[in-house]
Motif scaffolding. Structure first.
Motif, mmCIF file in Angstrom:
data_model
loop_
_atom_site.group_PDB
_atom_site.id
_atom_site.type_symbol
_atom_site.label_atom_id
_atom_site.label_comp_id
_atom_site.label_asym_id
_atom_site.label_seq_id
_atom_site.Cartn_x
_atom_site.Cartn_y
_atom_site.Cartn_z
ATOM 1 N N THR A 167 1.288 8.858 -6.619
ATOM 2 C CA THR A 167 1.346 10.306 -6.390
ATOM 3 C C THR A 167 2.448 10.982 -7.217
ATOM 4 O O THR A 167 2.587 12.207 -7.177
ATOM 5 C CB THR A 167 1.578 10.609 -4.891
ATOM 6 O OG1 THR A 167 2.665 9.791 -4.429
ATOM 7 C CG2 THR A 167 0.338 10.290 -4.065
ATOM 8 N N THR A 168 3.239 10.171 -7.965
ATOM 9 C CA THR A 168 4.269 10.815 -8.794
ATOM 10 C C THR A 168 3.625 11.570 -9.948
ATOM 11 O O THR A 168 2.537 11.207 -10.423
ATOM 12 C CB THR A 168 5.258 9.789 -9.402
ATOM 13 O OG1 THR A 168 4.497 8.892 -10.210
ATOM 14 C CG2 THR A 168 6.013 9.030 -8.338
ATOM 15 N N VAL A 208 0.844 -1.200 0.000
ATOM 16 C CA VAL A 208 0.000 0.000 0.000
ATOM 17 C C VAL A 208 0.882 1.253 0.000
ATOM 18 O O VAL A 208 0.644 2.203 -0.757
ATOM 19 C CB VAL A 208 -0.967 -0.003 1.215
ATOM 20 C CG1 VAL A 208 -1.619 1.367 1.397
ATOM 21 C CG2 VAL A 208 -2.042 -1.079 1.050
ATOM 22 N N GLU A 209 1.931 1.207 0.825
ATOM 23 C CA GLU A 209 2.894 2.336 0.842
ATOM 24 C C GLU A 209 3.526 2.560 -0.523
ATOM 25 O O GLU A 209 3.592 3.665 -1.044
ATOM 26 C CB GLU A 209 4.014 2.064 1.856
ATOM 27 C CG GLU A 209 3.644 2.488 3.275
ATOM 28 C CD GLU A 209 4.689 2.003 4.293
ATOM 29 O OE1 GLU A 209 5.853 1.774 3.883
ATOM 30 O OE2 GLU A 209 4.325 1.821 5.473
ATOM 31 N N LEU A 210 3.966 1.414 -1.136
ATOM 32 C CA LEU A 210 4.612 1.478 -2.442
ATOM 33 C C LEU A 210 3.660 2.060 -3.488
ATOM 34 O O LEU A 210 4.025 2.925 -4.301
ATOM 35 C CB LEU A 210 5.040 0.054 -2.852
ATOM 36 C CG LEU A 210 5.851 -0.099 -4.135
ATOM 37 C CD1 LEU A 210 7.161 0.678 -4.049
ATOM 38 C CD2 LEU A 210 6.147 -1.585 -4.403
ATOM 39 N N GLN A 217 -0.043 9.844 -17.110
ATOM 40 C CA GLN A 217 -0.424 8.702 -17.958
ATOM 41 C C GLN A 217 -1.835 8.821 -18.505
ATOM 42 O O GLN A 217 -2.745 9.244 -17.827
ATOM 43 C CB GLN A 217 -0.386 7.405 -17.140
ATOM 44 C CG GLN A 217 0.968 6.840 -16.905
ATOM 45 C CD GLN A 217 0.819 5.447 -16.315
ATOM 46 O OE1 GLN A 217 1.343 4.503 -16.831
ATOM 47 N NE2 GLN A 217 0.088 5.334 -15.231
ATOM 48 N N ARG A 218 -2.008 8.402 -19.747
ATOM 49 C CA ARG A 218 -3.346 8.330 -20.348
ATOM 50 C C ARG A 218 -3.545 6.918 -20.899
ATOM 51 O O ARG A 218 -2.564 6.283 -21.305
ATOM 52 C CB ARG A 218 -3.472 9.342 -21.507
ATOM 53 C CG ARG A 218 -3.485 10.802 -21.083
ATOM 54 C CD ARG A 218 -4.818 11.201 -20.436
ATOM 55 N NE ARG A 218 -4.705 12.488 -19.751
ATOM 56 C CZ ARG A 218 -4.375 12.646 -18.470
ATOM 57 N NH1 ARG A 218 -4.117 11.580 -17.717
ATOM 58 N NH2 ARG A 218 -4.310 13.847 -17.923
#
Lengths: 310, 310
Positions: free
Chosen positions: B188-189, B180-182, B195-196
């Motif tokens: 959030t980057t 979950v942390e990863l 990305q689309r």
């Protein structure tokens, strides 16, 4: 008597389920199986043939059948028919050792893969030793069963119960005389001599489309049947509601695949159309004669698909 | 001891042939079987499952196994491994009545046809009663087998031998925290947010072509395997040299079929790659863990097919 009847009907039902399994194993081998699956498929098929042989030749079944056969007069028409036919087949099967049945199945199964390869490479020598083995096994089969009269009677009986070479020779000599005359009359007419081959060749996709139109007209119920592709066209049945037939679009021209599709669809319709009624899951419910089977498929192929109105 | 060893190896070989037959019956049902063949297929499958159950639970096999297990120390490493694993499976199978095994097979087989129909019509109510039956049977299965600990351990053990809910809960709680942390770091980057979705849709024929290029790169040996189409993609094995996997081109877009093909081809390569050596035709030669199986297929799907270099 009730107990014996229950027993023989239960056994026939199971043997018919095994038959469906064997049909699928064979169908898959001829349509979709990867080539290297051949050895394991031969083992699967020979296991099933051994299981069927064990059941069909069991002492228990034989004893129940003999008991019922002794009181055949007091049985219903259906039961009496089933008992007579089953007893005949059981007595035949009991002449064959289990190892022979397994060996025959394994040999023909392996040979099929080799035949496909030999055909592709146009190299008969690949297939020859396997064909020799099969002929040898058929001779052994004759030695085990040995019906009266001409040796071929024994092999013929599996496809045309009760038919003999003696009867056929008489029939065929009459037919031959009349057919040769008829053929001579036809081939000497001016109209016949004017004929030219139809200059029509279609590629695989077009062949497929034309066959699909044909099958629509033949009303094949595709929720109970399917068409696939195999080296040589055939029809087989996994059950009352699952009949598979095949064609081949690879061969030159258009007529070959079109007429072979009509032919196999004729076999399929015959299998799908057998009304089993109270004979369902009994030995009586199988198509009784290869002659009638072929006449149905030939009817679709020659009388319908080749007819002028069609 | 020699006699007992011969017996258990012969039995394992036959059970493995039955396994191949059952695999073909199931594969065909999910790929090519006409819809109305469903009832008869269920009978065929339940007959095979009953035969396997009879062999696996026979007194003779059990007695030979117990005899061998008592002298496990004097056996070769191979024999001792086979005996231990087989005895464990046999003891499990002996807890199940034959009628239960047949009923489970018949029920899931019939349910598959209904599920296909329900999916097509997008109508869960068709499938619901069958799913309820299956859940009921799985509960009964638990009652028969009853491994220690959490009830799900009993169901889990068939796919991941020896694994328990207790172990997994501990592992998953650690993984969950870290993953979950990863995931939060990634999502959030700025790059991730830019990305689309790839605006690429291909029709069935194009999807088929792209999958065929993929499979060529994956070096699938098509003389030992084949790709077909089914409602939901799966992989199954009829034998060491006959592995079948499927995909589905009907679903929207291109990525779904491409990645599911990579995934199933990963399963197929794992099955084809298991070197059986002296363990051929023994219980040890089966893929031991669904977790490893999935990790192989996920590796092809996620690490290779989704990678930037690829």
């Amino acid at each position: 008597m009730k107990e014996s009847l229950n027993y023989i009907y239960k056994e026939q039902k199971e043997v018919s389920i095994y038959g469906g399994i064997a049909a699928l194993l064979g169908w898959d081998q001829m349509t979709y199986m990867p080539s290297k699956g051949s050895e394991e498929r031969a083992e699967q098929l020979s296991l099933v043939s051994r299981l069927v042989h064990e059941r069909v030749t069991s002492e228990t079944l034989y004893n129940h059948l003999k008991k019922l056969n002794d009181v055949a007069n007091s049985l219903t028409k259906k039961d009496s028919l089933v008992v007579t036919k089953l007893l005949r087949d059981v007595e035949k099967a009991r002449k064959l050792p289990a190892e022979f049945v397994e060996k025959m199945t394994r040999t023909t199964s392996i040979a099929y893969g080799i035949w496909q390869e030999a055909r592709e490479k146009n190299d008969f020598t690949l297939f020859q030793p396997h064909l020799e083995q099969i002929v040898e096994l058929e001779k052994q089969y004759y030695d085990y069963i040995k019906l009266p009269g001409h040796p071929y009677n024994t092999l013929l009986d599996d496809y045309e119960e009760g038919m003999t070479v003696e009867v056929l020779q008489k029939e065929f000599s009459i037919l031959r005389k009349q057919l040769v005359e008829l053929l001579q009359t036809i081939t000497t007419t001016e109209r016949y001599q004017r004929q030219r081959p139809v200059p029509l060749t279609l590629n695989s996709i077009q062949q497929k489309e034309s066959c699909s139109i044909l099958l629509k007209h033949m009303n094949i119920p595709f929720d109970r049947a399917r068409l696939d592709i195999s080296t040589h066209p055939f029809t087989t049945s996994m059950g009352d509601d699952d009949v598979r037939f095949t064609t081949n679009y690879e061969r030159g021209g258009f007529f070959s695949s079109f007429f072979s599709t009509a032919h196999e669809a004729g076999h399929a319709l015959y299998e799908l159309g057998i009304l089993k009624g109270e004979y369902k899951d009994t030995i009586i419910s199988n198509a009784p004669s290869l002659g009638i089977h072929e006449s149905q498929s030939r009817f679709w192929e020659n009388m319908i698909a080749r007819s002028k109105p069609f």
